[in-house]
Design a protein around this motif. Structure first.
Motif, mmCIF file in Angstrom:
data_model
loop_
_atom_site.group_PDB
_atom_site.id
_atom_site.type_symbol
_atom_site.label_atom_id
_atom_site.label_comp_id
_atom_site.label_asym_id
_atom_site.label_seq_id
_atom_site.Cartn_x
_atom_site.Cartn_y
_atom_site.Cartn_z
ATOM 1 N N ARG A 104 0.819 -1.221 0.000
ATOM 2 C CA ARG A 104 0.000 0.000 0.000
ATOM 3 C C ARG A 104 0.847 1.262 0.000
ATOM 4 N NH1 ARG A 104 -5.493 -0.675 2.075
ATOM 5 N NH2 ARG A 104 -5.324 1.375 3.054
ATOM 6 N N GLY A 105 2.161 1.108 0.036
ATOM 7 C CA GLY A 105 3.035 2.272 0.050
ATOM 8 C C GLY A 105 3.099 2.984 1.385
ATOM 9 N N VAL A 106 2.734 2.284 2.470
ATOM 10 C CA VAL A 106 2.763 2.883 3.802
ATOM 11 C C VAL A 106 4.204 2.902 4.318
ATOM 12 C CG1 VAL A 106 1.908 2.699 6.183
ATOM 13 C CG2 VAL A 106 0.436 2.031 4.270
ATOM 14 N N ALA A 107 4.598 3.994 4.979
ATOM 15 C CA ALA A 107 5.935 4.085 5.561
ATOM 16 C C ALA A 107 6.118 2.987 6.606
ATOM 17 C CB ALA A 107 6.138 5.450 6.200
ATOM 18 N N LEU A 108 7.258 2.280 6.553
ATOM 19 C CA LEU A 108 7.578 1.197 7.496
ATOM 20 C C LEU A 108 8.809 1.594 8.307
ATOM 21 C CD1 LEU A 108 7.092 -1.944 5.231
ATOM 22 C CD2 LEU A 108 5.964 -1.592 7.428
ATOM 23 N N TRP A 109 8.644 1.701 9.621
ATOM 24 C CA TRP A 109 9.758 2.035 10.504
ATOM 25 C C TRP A 109 9.932 0.951 11.558
ATOM 26 C CZ3 TRP A 109 8.629 7.781 12.283
ATOM 27 C CH2 TRP A 109 8.644 8.628 11.164
ATOM 28 N N GLY A 110 11.145 0.887 12.116
ATOM 29 C CA GLY A 110 11.380 0.143 13.342
ATOM 30 C C GLY A 110 11.432 1.108 14.511
ATOM 31 N N ASP A 111 11.562 0.576 15.722
ATOM 32 C CA ASP A 111 11.572 1.450 16.905
ATOM 33 C C ASP A 111 12.813 2.329 16.951
ATOM 34 O OD1 ASP A 111 13.072 -1.056 17.608
ATOM 35 O OD2 ASP A 111 13.338 -0.044 19.535
ATOM 36 N N VAL A 112 13.934 1.865 16.366
ATOM 37 C CA VAL A 112 15.170 2.647 16.411
ATOM 38 C C VAL A 112 15.033 3.902 15.552
ATOM 39 C CG1 VAL A 112 17.642 2.622 15.923
ATOM 40 C CG2 VAL A 112 16.534 0.587 16.871
ATOM 41 N N GLU A 113 14.412 3.775 14.384
ATOM 42 C CA GLU A 113 14.216 4.959 13.544
ATOM 43 C C GLU A 113 13.324 5.978 14.243
ATOM 44 O OE1 GLU A 113 12.725 6.419 9.124
ATOM 45 O OE2 GLU A 113 12.843 4.274 9.560
ATOM 46 N N LEU A 114 12.253 5.513 14.852
ATOM 47 C CA LEU A 114 11.379 6.434 15.576
ATOM 48 C C LEU A 114 12.148 7.124 16.701
ATOM 49 C CD1 LEU A 114 8.624 7.672 16.281
ATOM 50 C CD2 LEU A 114 8.131 5.593 17.596
ATOM 51 N N ALA A 115 12.942 6.369 17.438
ATOM 52 C CA ALA A 115 13.697 6.947 18.547
ATOM 53 C C ALA A 115 14.692 7.998 18.062
ATOM 54 C CB ALA A 115 14.426 5.845 19.309
ATOM 55 N N TRP A 116 15.351 7.715 16.955
ATOM 56 C CA TRP A 116 16.320 8.683 16.434
ATOM 57 C C TRP A 116 15.639 9.982 16.040
ATOM 58 C CZ3 TRP A 116 21.300 9.411 16.710
ATOM 59 C CH2 TRP A 116 21.919 10.305 15.835
ATOM 60 N N ARG A 117 14.478 9.885 15.449
ATOM 61 C CA ARG A 117 13.768 11.092 15.002
ATOM 62 C C ARG A 117 13.297 11.954 16.176
ATOM 63 N NH1 ARG A 117 11.407 10.945 9.562
ATOM 64 N NH2 ARG A 117 12.130 9.117 8.418
ATOM 65 N N VAL A 118 12.990 11.337 17.313
ATOM 66 C CA VAL A 118 12.431 12.110 18.433
ATOM 67 C C VAL A 118 13.409 12.212 19.598
ATOM 68 C CG1 VAL A 118 10.075 11.498 17.785
ATOM 69 C CG2 VAL A 118 11.263 10.073 19.458
ATOM 70 N N ARG A 119 14.693 12.054 19.337
ATOM 71 C CA ARG A 119 15.691 11.981 20.400
ATOM 72 C C ARG A 119 15.914 13.313 21.112
ATOM 73 N NH1 ARG A 119 18.069 12.750 15.598
ATOM 74 N NH2 ARG A 119 20.004 13.964 15.444
ATOM 75 N N ASP A 120 15.321 14.397 20.593
ATOM 76 C CA ASP A 120 15.544 15.723 21.166
ATOM 77 C C ASP A 120 14.447 16.137 22.135
ATOM 78 O OD1 ASP A 120 13.548 15.967 19.269
ATOM 79 O OD2 ASP A 120 14.326 17.816 18.389
ATOM 80 N N LYS A 121 13.696 15.187 22.688
ATOM 81 C CA LYS A 121 12.612 15.565 23.601
ATOM 82 C C LYS A 121 13.135 16.298 24.828
ATOM 83 C CE LYS A 121 8.892 14.046 26.553
ATOM 84 N NZ LYS A 121 8.227 12.986 27.306
ATOM 85 N N VAL A 122 14.203 15.785 25.430
ATOM 86 C CA VAL A 122 14.718 16.340 26.684
ATOM 87 C C VAL A 122 16.052 17.019 26.414
ATOM 88 C CG1 VAL A 122 15.336 15.846 29.076
ATOM 89 C CG2 VAL A 122 13.596 14.459 27.931
ATOM 90 N N GLY A 123 16.042 18.285 26.093
ATOM 91 C CA GLY A 123 17.276 19.025 25.895
ATOM 92 C C GLY A 123 18.051 18.563 24.671
ATOM 93 N N PRO A 124 19.354 18.875 24.635
ATOM 94 C CA PRO A 124 20.182 18.460 23.492
ATOM 95 C C PRO A 124 20.214 16.940 23.395
ATOM 96 C CG PRO A 124 21.321 20.094 24.851
ATOM 97 C CD PRO A 124 20.115 19.665 25.620
ATOM 98 N N PRO A 125 20.160 16.392 22.180
ATOM 99 C CA PRO A 125 20.154 14.928 22.036
ATOM 100 C C PRO A 125 21.435 14.294 22.575
ATOM 101 C CG PRO A 125 19.486 16.000 19.990
ATOM 102 C CD PRO A 125 19.999 17.082 20.882
ATOM 103 N N ALA A 126 21.282 13.121 23.178
ATOM 104 C CA ALA A 126 22.433 12.356 23.658
ATOM 105 C C ALA A 126 23.226 11.797 22.486
ATOM 106 C CB ALA A 126 21.957 11.213 24.549
#
Length: 507
Positions: A104-126
């Motif tokens: 269906r052409g839906v984006a497929l991610w794993g948990d690591v990709e999601l984590a990398w994209r949102v790694r800046d939640k708490v201050g500067p990314p680790a």
């Protein structure tokens, strides 16, 4: 609202994004919880979902799609019309649910990709340090994190080690560095280009051996997944001098300008290596005078005190030291961390010594490579072997170590395959089979059989070279049951024969 490909920060607009999460294990739940916190419209699909996690889903605003026993695609998937599907580790790439999303052409991610994209939640990314390999991942991850903590950093070991990366990302305390253990399943789903591609400070593949071919389909596919660990590394690609496959991975990796290849091994190191000279761990990689000098990191006695006296354990210590030094840890921090570190349970864990017979739990040896390391550490072994083989051939392992075996006790559902290997490569070796099907009877029977054949100077070694899920919850359950059976057997022996029969434990 931005579309999935454009979302590269916790602070982007995720609200209303329609997401389907495949799987409700520890990782799947962390994904669902994160996405719900971001304001997405989330549904989780799972077979026999964990009751505790399933009860929490409606509280956090997540729908549960409970799947039937088959793998057919339920009509609810189409009704949900997801824009993003996040795949839990272990889902086969050709699973019908994954194929449905891909078609269906839906984006497929794993948990690591999601984590990398949102790694800046708490201050500067680790900073991220990545670790993979067939064996030793967890010990090396814990040890590298301990070294950086000893150096004064705020560090979290996470990933395949048990704490999901997304939980570490969202910890309100924040971290300076994450030491991330990645399985081949997670690496399969991790992109090497684009906005979801991880750019770690340092990375390491500890070793490559036969494992998980049933999932990946071939040795080449398994190695290709592991090799992704090095993609986009910025400072140091750490590889095993004793495993040429890891060197080839580094040579073929697309890394960032200035990244260096750093070897580790239990030999005198060359420039850009970490190794051993006499009884010292030394660094010839992270010092300006590396062509003529070396830095002392620790003594071999420090490694032994940490429970890492086997060749495999020493390799883990050297790899962790190389990663920590790549992140700037002082040599004294390496030494002090080793002195305070202790290996996890079920990794060559001594349960008891009685009548000059050692009982050792290496239940974490779930494949031949790990079992080989354990077998190599002992002179004369009564070997408890077997379980769920995952398509792996034990022939090279048995052939290499038959000379140190007193006998073998075969457990698990794949006993016939194990027995056939011994018939080919060690036909004269005494074999005993545990035919018990009830989990409660497996280890008491194995221990009794081992006790009957073991002699003074022997090690009774649980190093199954196979997965545990055929008869046990996991490798920890298998090891705990072995330890309990050993203690019960020895207590019964002492009761029957009097206290003098047990002998004196070694210090």
């Amino acid at each position: 609202m931005q579309r999935p490909h454009d979302l590269q920060s916790w602070h982007d607009d995720w609200s209303g994004l329609r997401v389907l999460v495949l799987g409700l294990g520890v990782t799947g739940f962390s994904v669902a919880d994160t996405l719900a916190e971001l304001g997405c419209r989330v549904a989780v699909a799972a077979h026999r979902p964990d009751d505790d996690r399933a009860r929490i889903l409606p509280v956090i605003g997540v729908e549960l799609v409970e799947l039937d026993s088959g793998d057919s695609v339920p009509p609810r998937f189409a009704e949900l019309d997801p824009e993003l599907v996040v795949v839990s580790p272990g889902y086969l790439p050709e699973h019908p649910h994954v194929v449905w999303a891909r078609d269906r052409g839906v984006a497929l991610w794993g948990d690591v990709e999601l984590a990398w994209r949102v790694r800046d939640k708490v201050g500067p990314p680790a900073e991220w340090l990545l670790i993979t390999g067939t064996n030793g991942k967890t010990t090396t991850t814990q040890l590298a994190a301990t070294m950086l903590q000893q150096d004064g950093r705020r560090v979290a070991p996470c990933g395949n080690i048990g704490v999901p990366v997304l939980d570490a990302i969202r910890d309100p305390a924040g971290f300076d560095a994450l030491v991330v253990e990645l399985s081949s399943f997670q690496l399969h789903w991790m992109p090497t280009a684009g906005p979801g591609a991880v750019t770690p400070l340092a990375s390491a593949c500890l070793n490559i051996a036969e494992d998980h071919y049933d999932w990946h389909g071939s040795a080449e596919a398994y190695a290709a997944a592991k090799a992704k660990i090095y993609a986009n590394t910025r400072v140091a690609c750490v590889y095993n001098l004793g495993d040429p496959a890891t060197m080839r991975m580094v040579e073929e990796a697309e890394v960032q300008e200035g990244c260096r290849a750093i070897g580790f091994g239990a030999t005198v190191p060359g420039p850009s290596d970490v190794g051993v000279v006499d009884d010292l761990l030394v660094d010839r990689a992270f010092l300006d005078e590396r062509r003529t000098s070396a830095l002392e990191l620790a003594e071999l006695a420090d490694v032994a005190a940490a429970g890492l006296a086997t060749p495999h354990g020493l390799a883990n210590a050297l790899a962790a030291a190389a990663l920590a030094r790549a992140a700037g840890a002082a040599p004294s921090s390496i030494r002090d961390a080793l002195r305070r570190f202790r290996v996890d349970a079920h990794r060559t864990e001594l349960i008891a010594i009685t009548a000059d017979i050692a009982w050792v739990d290496d239940s974490k040896a779930t494949n031949p490579h790990a079992a080989a390391s354990a077998l190599s550490a002992y002179r004369s072994v009564v070997w408890i072997v077997g379980g769920l083989l995952k398509g792996v051939d034990l022939s090279p392992l048995v052939e290499a170590h038959a000379g140190r075996l007193r006998a073998a006790i075969i457990i698990g559902v794949d006993r016939e395959a194990v027995r056939a290997v011994f018939a080919r490569h060690a036909p004269a070796l005494p074999l005993f089979e545990v035919e018990a099907h009830e989990t409660e009877r497996v280890m008491p029977t194995a221990v009794r059989l081992a006790a009957d054949v073991a002699q003074g100077g022997d090690t009774v070694l649980l190093a199954p070279a196979a997965a545990s899920m055929d008869q046990f919850i996991d490798y920890a359950d298998r090891g705990n049951r072995f330890a309990a059976a050993v203690r019960q057997h020895l207590e019964g022996e002492a009761h029957d024969n009097g206290p003098s029969s047990a002998g004196s434990p070694d210090a």
